[in-house]
Design an enzyme around this catalytic site. Structure first.
Site, PDB file in Angstrom:
ATOM      1  N   GLU A 178       0.905  -1.086  -0.145  1.00  0.00           N
ATOM      2  CA  GLU A 178      -0.052   0.025  -0.039  1.00  0.00           C
ATOM      3  C   GLU A 178       0.822   1.320  -0.035  1.00  0.00           C
ATOM      4  O   GLU A 178       0.651   2.188   1.009  1.00  0.00           O
ATOM      5  CB  GLU A 178      -1.014   0.148   1.256  1.00  0.00           C
ATOM      6  CG  GLU A 178      -1.875  -1.074   1.061  1.00  0.00           C
ATOM      7  CD  GLU A 178      -2.930  -1.405   2.010  1.00  0.00           C
ATOM      8  OE1 GLU A 178      -3.053  -0.386   3.018  1.00  0.00           O
ATOM      9  OE2 GLU A 178      -4.161  -2.063   1.892  1.00  0.00           O
ATOM     10  N   GLU A 292      -5.358  -8.163  -0.826  1.00  0.00           N
ATOM     11  CA  GLU A 292      -6.189  -7.874   0.389  1.00  0.00           C
ATOM     12  C   GLU A 292      -7.511  -7.620  -0.087  1.00  0.00           C
ATOM     13  O   GLU A 292      -7.798  -6.805  -0.901  1.00  0.00           O
ATOM     14  CB  GLU A 292      -5.711  -6.901   1.357  1.00  0.00           C
ATOM     15  CG  GLU A 292      -4.470  -6.954   2.060  1.00  0.00           C
ATOM     16  CD  GLU A 292      -4.054  -6.052   2.979  1.00  0.00           C
ATOM     17  OE1 GLU A 292      -4.894  -5.172   3.430  1.00  0.00           O
ATOM     18  OE2 GLU A 292      -2.773  -5.858   3.035  1.00  0.00           O
TER      19      GLU A 292
END
Length: 496
Positions: A178, A292
């Protein structure tokens, strides 16, 4: 009442007045391949937690239930794993002792690592930029890219020496986590991440071109198109693209719009966005991995600890079919410490299994949906997945989705089974009376620290009952589902 036709060889028939929806099935109808993309990989707590027996117990439990193939976790390069250090002269030194124990433990349990290459070792960081997680990963770029390249080279070479290239070539290597959020403080954000990616991918491929590497591992379905353009224009290798999304992400962050996208739709709307970006790129068809996803990124007991997860998950499979190659549910277990040490079971952790190895309804949802077939029949229903196994058994998932915070009534779905000789079906249910441990936990007073005896009782209460045998009369059976109930119906020709 709504009438749903499955396949092409169907005809309109009289329906029961008490059904909310009727689905007419014909096993000779049109169908397509339905790979189990939702249960190939799970996320988990950070790397060092994999050495705990509680982690490995839960890993085995999920493996035995879903036969998943990969696990992903953060922080393999965190200082607590001890891989990177420097001597007094500033020369890099490497220690793979814990690394070997981590990966040996996974492989011994039949699970391969999906290697997230993160975070920055303290002595290699350009600055001590700490992210807010309990274990405070360092999220700065390296101060010296030659030393980063050497770390990646030594890391990959060690894995190949220990496990062999034929094994490690089956793993995935994902660069960072991320970088569009607070897990990366390089500036400018995107371009500095691309620099990190370029160095990492080229270092891995220099060790062995068979190693699979990809990114950008972003939150909110971001940067995929830009990542593909960057790599193709500069000749940087990538074997897959990866990104993340959560059902409570905001439309402003994912789509740059101000829509109110329901929780049931967000994940697969994002999956379609990314699929469309890939299809419009020079690398059409490259694998898309959602490394995810979940129904929320908050700790919300009424979501991740509840029956809601069954219908939400089933509906997500229905919507995301054909849009992705692999999805990684975050996470397999509440052996997890991003917000700190777990204080009690059922705090809204992301895992399928609560602290103390107590299976949640989400675990049982995966267990039920594992039984779906690998061929899917076309069905214009928002409450059903119709599949077929290789042996010809029809497996139909049915659910009654009710959004969080809303009340819902039971619903009845009638199945009309054409051209089947079966006289009965097997029905497996997940609802308040079948496979939901919350009632038993409340009855014992919701203990913060359950005793071993209480944990044993809770584990037993979490188990799904055996499937019930339901007769098929005049080619019809009906299933009534309470709010947020999930069921599968198995029908085999000639089944008694």
């Amino acid at each position: 009442m709504k009438i749903i036709f499955v396949g092409v060889l169907v005809s309109l028939m009289a329906t029961s007045a008490w059904s909310d929806e009727e689905i007419i099935l014909d096993p000779r109808g049109s169908h397509h391949s339905f790979p189990h993309f939702w249960e190939q990989m799970f996320g988990s707590g950070r790397a060092i937690l994999t050495l705990r027996e509680s982690y490995r117990h839960d890993l085995r439990l999920v493996k035995n239930t879903t036969d998943f193939k990969f696990v992903r976790f953060h922080a393999i390069f965190h200082d607590e794993v001890g891989i990177y250090d420097e001597d007094k002269q500033g020369n890099p030194t490497y220690n793979f002792s814990y690394l070997d124990q981590i990966y040996d433990g996974l492989l011994a349990n039949g699970v391969r690592p999906f290697v997230e290459l993160s975070f920055m070792p303290g002595k290699l960081a350009s600055r001590q930029a700490l992210q807010s997680f309990k274990y405070h990963p360092i999220v700065a770029p390296p101060r010296n890219y030659a030393k980063w390249d050497a770390l990646i080279t030594a890391f990959a070479a060690h894995l190949i020496e220990r496990y062999g290239i034929d094994e490690v070539a089956q793993w995935y290597f994902e660069v960072w986590n991320e970088p569009n959020l607070d897990f990366w403080v390089g500036t400018p954000k995107q371009q500095s991440y691309f620099t990190l990616y370029d160095h990492t991918a080229q270092a891995l491929k220099a060790v062995n071109d068979r190693l699979r590497v990809g990114g950008p591992s972003t939150a909110q379905a971001a940067w995929v198109g830009a990542f593909i353009r960057h790599c193709t224009e500069r000749g940087i290798p990538f074997d897959f693209v990866s990104t993340h999304v959560y059902a409570n992400d905001k439309s402003q962050d994912v789509f740059a719009t101000h829509e109110n996208i329901p929780r049931a739709e967000m994940v697969c709307r994002a999956a379609k966005k990314v699929r469309d970006e890939v299809n419009a790129s020079p690398r059409r068809g490259i694998p898309i991995i959602w490394s995810e996803y979940n129904a929320t990124y908050f700790n919300e007991p009424k979501i991740t600890d509840s029956l809601f997860m069954g219908p939400w998950l089933a509906d997500t499979l229905r919507r995301c079919d054909g849009l992705t190659d692999m999805m990684s549910y975050w996470t397999l277990s509440d052996v997890f410490e991003e917000q700190g040490v777990v204080k009690r079971p059922f705090y809204g952790g992301f895992g399928l299994i609560a602290a103390g190895s107590i299976p949640k309804p989400a675990f049982n949802a995966f267990k039920i949906l594992h039984g779906l077939g690998t061929e899917r029949y076309d069905a214009d229903s928002e409450h059903a997945l119709v599949t077929q196994r290789a042996d010809g058994t029809l497996v139909i998932a049915l659910w009654n989705y009710v959004a969080p915070g809303r009340s819902g009534a039971p619903t009845t779905i009638s199945l009309r089974l054409r051209h089947l000789a079966a006289r009965s079906a097997r029905v497996l249910r997940l609802d308040a009376d079948h496979g939901d441990v919350s009632g038993a936990y409340q009855q014992m007073g919701s203990p913060i620290y359950p005793t071993p005896a209480q944990l044993e009782q809770l584990e037993k209460a979490s188990r799904l009952p055996s499937p019930e045998k339901v007769p098929i009369v005049n080619e019809r059976l009906s299933i009534t589902l309470p709010a947020n109930g999930l069921a599968t119906v198995e029908v085999a020709a000639g089944q008694d």
